[in-house]
Design an enzyme around this catalytic site. Structure first.
Site, PDB file in Angstrom:
ATOM      1  N   TYR A 144       0.896  -1.252   0.030  1.00  0.00           N
ATOM      2  CA  TYR A 144      -0.100   0.091   0.078  1.00  0.00           C
ATOM      3  C   TYR A 144       0.765   1.334  -0.219  1.00  0.00           C
ATOM      4  O   TYR A 144       1.741   1.434   0.789  1.00  0.00           O
ATOM      5  CB  TYR A 144      -0.801   0.143   1.104  1.00  0.00           C
ATOM      6  CG  TYR A 144      -1.927  -1.427   1.550  1.00  0.00           C
ATOM      7  CD1 TYR A 144      -2.499  -1.473   0.405  1.00  0.00           C
ATOM      8  CD2 TYR A 144      -1.985  -2.002   2.564  1.00  0.00           C
ATOM      9  CE1 TYR A 144      -3.619  -2.553   0.487  1.00  0.00           C
ATOM     10  CE2 TYR A 144      -2.745  -3.031   2.622  1.00  0.00           C
ATOM     11  CZ  TYR A 144      -3.419  -3.379   1.713  1.00  0.00           C
ATOM     12  OH  TYR A 144      -4.455  -4.379   1.746  1.00  0.00           O
ATOM     13  N   LYS A 175      -1.406  -8.423  -2.595  1.00  0.00           N
ATOM     14  CA  LYS A 175      -2.668  -7.762  -2.384  1.00  0.00           C
ATOM     15  C   LYS A 175      -2.819  -6.399  -2.183  1.00  0.00           C
ATOM     16  O   LYS A 175      -1.917  -5.799  -1.739  1.00  0.00           O
ATOM     17  CB  LYS A 175      -3.166  -8.397  -0.717  1.00  0.00           C
ATOM     18  CG  LYS A 175      -4.664  -8.067  -0.413  1.00  0.00           C
ATOM     19  CD  LYS A 175      -4.811  -8.503   1.061  1.00  0.00           C
ATOM     20  CE  LYS A 175      -6.166  -7.679   1.597  1.00  0.00           C
ATOM     21  NZ  LYS A 175      -6.108  -7.744   2.947  1.00  0.00           N
TER      22      LYS A 175
END
Lengths: 251, 251, 251, 251, 251
Positions: A144, A175
């Site tokens: 992220y 992810k």
């Protein structure tokens, strides 16, 4: 060394149940039912999730149940609270060896790229990736973009950058968060090369909107979804699970 | 590995005697009697406490007495003074191996969540938890929200967050501060899942008020209390001990 | 493990000769005679000091003389210059193993409580204390309140706090500075419990005033003195030594 | 363990050829001839230097020549560029083991006292000193006062302090800068006790002035000189070498 | 130990294909073709590159192809994103052992001299260089001046300084950026001594201009080029490769 990716895949697709929010956000996400890890374990079992994501503490305290129900355990190896201000850093809170001892079939690690502590997380990931691969364990990287430095940067570019980093540092699966643009996600998936891409479910959405987005995602080459709040905050977690599975595996 | 929790429990309840204030606050809490660790050891013995909490130095220097009286020793593995300003950090001052050598039946560690050093304490805790569990030793986490970042945040939410963190990181028991609201504490206990919750006694209170609060606490699912100043600053420590035990074990 | 404290005690009392000022303050404290470590070694021998305190370099370079004269060597394991501004930090400059190899019968370590580096020194001390005790070697902690955070705090309280910390972290002997108030020192000695208290001589004083203070100190339960400048800066170091010994051992 | 100091001494005196300026200042000090390490090696050979100071890279790449000509190699174990602003820190860039493998007969390490990183360098030095002495290898400490904290301090006092630190931390030889005052240097040499003192040549000076200074230096108890630019920047390095040797060894 | 430099040289010259931009800059440098590592591997094979530069992740995921085509793999051992502001630091993301396991015939490491983290990178490089040389593996150092401290400094001097550092720290080959001045580069090559110099291709240039520059470079004693974007962003990578090889090997 062969990486045993098959243990967290089903026909090359995935649906993971994420439940590390207790550490990351506190029990504020929970209600009287889903605050109980056993509730989650039961959803994972009945919904036939290809993986369920826990921190060490839950994996250890609910070990008998996880083992009994043969839940494919993905152990999240780092974590932090959301209390500390400033650029985020999430450090290792479980070893690979411990994860294996707890029955994990894969391990996960979050890297906040752009944070001024990025280098510390990249280095911890390196060691984990190496140790896990030595044992044939797949490694999932949560990547992220975060921190002061990324302000104002293009979300499309950051999404593709996150994906590419996953490949460059040797993650088996990454992810990432979806920016909502199909073309951008296709490019991100391409950037990841042989590293597979899974999309994070994020905060609870209207079911219709959520399912529409999942359909989109599955057209880009992504292998599936990691869901949490959209499932275990739902009135009927198994119903939404069923719908997700129909999209992912096109039954 | 089985965790030998039974050594610091009695009928699933606890009453611990905390005496790490000498390092944490200095002798300012003490008087001519309770400044002497032997005074505390005697209270622990006669009061049949299910655990007494010392730092390494006291455990080592008063080892013969502790052993002779068969006091269940909980070794506090980290500590700091209250002299340094800014966000708190409390680092490891005794190893698990050393604790075992000194006869400890459990170990404790404080984590200041919200402090900018939170990650350092979470990582030290991880290693301690793992090493202790390898030896079957229970681990108690003191979890307190602290530092600039937590200013203005809801005490109820922080109490539940502290409890949940205890579960996520694998503590067997957590010691938290009670915010005074029964409903909030029930939610915190629920957040802790299979991790047991013990309440910190805190500063000396009026006996009546204190006992009333303990009664409240015992209705929430908490397994007991860790007391210090409210007992060894009392005129008759054994009398207040007796009253506490009656509440906790409902004799 | 038994700690061989008897090697640096004589009838439960001590008189140590400190000579680590070369590193801590530079040769500014020295004159043509006392700049030479051999001068100090001779005073230690003739004055029958129960210990002499050196850094590794002096212990190594003057090893033959120290050994020949059977001087009880207390090796100071950390140190720093006085050149760096800001909160002080003094790091380990000699291992316990090396100290033993150099013939040390005890080791010393300074902790600046209140310094923002307090945690680093507490952690280094922990390792040293453990390693030394494994070998039966006594550990002396110099504990001094320092740094921005302690400004304006009560000297009496800090003295007692320093003493108590010595006990809590497992020092066998602590060396503290005397604030000049007899009652306060008695409380500090009491705070130290089974950890013995030695007073630092400090800067050169008028002999009369100095001896008066030593008499006071010996009434509080302190086991003696660590002197440096008041002895080796004296015109006749052996004469003042004799007077000190008469007070300490009340011959 | 005996330290083999004789390998870098000749009749208790020394003349070292320093050539670590490539890392410390860049090639700005060099010309077409002296930029080549072989040029330096030849000067060292023909000038019969008692030691030549290289970084690991040069010692490794020019190993055959160094070995063939039997040059007494002093390996500099730390270094830094002059590009980074602020208080200086110079970290270890070669292990003791590697130095021995490369044929070193002594090792060197720079400590910038007064720098806010002083403690890091003191700690690295400690380990190096210990490891080198275990193998009988002499250790030379370059000790230079640097950084914001030392501004305005007396150069005489700093020179003596640097020397004393060399003794206290266990250097066999220290290399310091001369402040130009004979009496001050004598005091510095005395401060160093059994640790021997060598003076750094520094920037290129007029030959006459330079030789005059060397004569002065040799009257103070210093054992010699470490020269670099004053030799290899000279038109005829062997001629100036000859003159230096006449002064040092008074032939 | 003999360093097997021959594995990444051909007639003492080199042409390397760099492909670590995915981590360093993100996929922003890529198009639909060159985003695929296999595309690069094929260019490397057909163009007979003397080395191709990958991060661990690509080397691992495309291992079969790299092995099958016998591509000489240069593993880049550190890396960072370009997202974090401030002085750059690039930390180790692959061990030497892992590089060997992945079939690497050489390893690379970037050092940003002038950055306030310079010392951390110099220390990581030291360990890598030592471990690689123990196994006979050549080490390539990317050395780039960066950070606030170097602002306004002469590019010619920095280029020569970078080269010299490569020699001093023991790199076998250094990769530097060319400032465009032939005389300056000759001096830089001379500064590097026995360490070989390779020029970084940098951002995509007009072919004519690029080839002209390569001709210049090859007159200075440099052993070749590391190209990336100028090749794999070209319409016909093999054609430009052919032209580069004609210049480098003067066929």
């Amino acid at each position: 060394m062969k990486i045993n990716l098959y243990k967290i895949l089903k026909n090359k697709k995935v649906l993971y149940l994420a439940y590390d929010q207790g550490l990351e956000h506190g029990p504020t996400d929970f209600n009287d039912k889903n605050i109980d890890p056993e509730y989650i374990i039961n959803i994972a079992k009945k919904g036939k999730y290809t993986g369920v994501i826990f921190q060490k503490g839950i994996a250890e305290k609910y070990h008998d149940k996880i083992r009994e129900l043969e839940i494919p355990l993905i152990l999240k190896l780092n974590g932090k609270t959301n209390l500390v201000k400033g650029d985020p850093v999430s450090k290792q809170l479980c070893t690979v060896k411990e994860a294996i001892r707890l029955g994990a079939v894969a391990v996960g690690y979050t890297i906040y790229i752009g944070s001024k502590y990025e280098d510390e997380m990249l280095q911890e990931f390196e060691e984990i990736q190496r140790q896990a691969h030595e044992k044939g364990l797949p490694v999932i990287a949560w990547i992220y973009p975060r921190g002061k430095s990324i302000k104002g940067k293009s979300k499309a570019k950051l999404m593709a950058y996150a994906s590419r980093i996953g490949l460059e540092i040797g993650a088996d699966i990454i992810k990432i968060s979806y920016n909502g643009n199909l073309k951008d996600l296709k490019w991100a998936v391409k950037s990841a090369g042989k590293t597979k891409v899974v999309i994070a479910g994020g905060i609870k959405k209207q079911e219709k909107e959520f399912l529409k987005q999942v359909k989109e995602i599955m057209k880009t080459g992504c292998i599936g979804l990691a869901v949490g709040r959209n499932v275990w905050q739902a009135k009927d977690p198994l119903e939404i699970t069923k719908k997700l599975k129909e999209i992912i595996w096109k039954k």
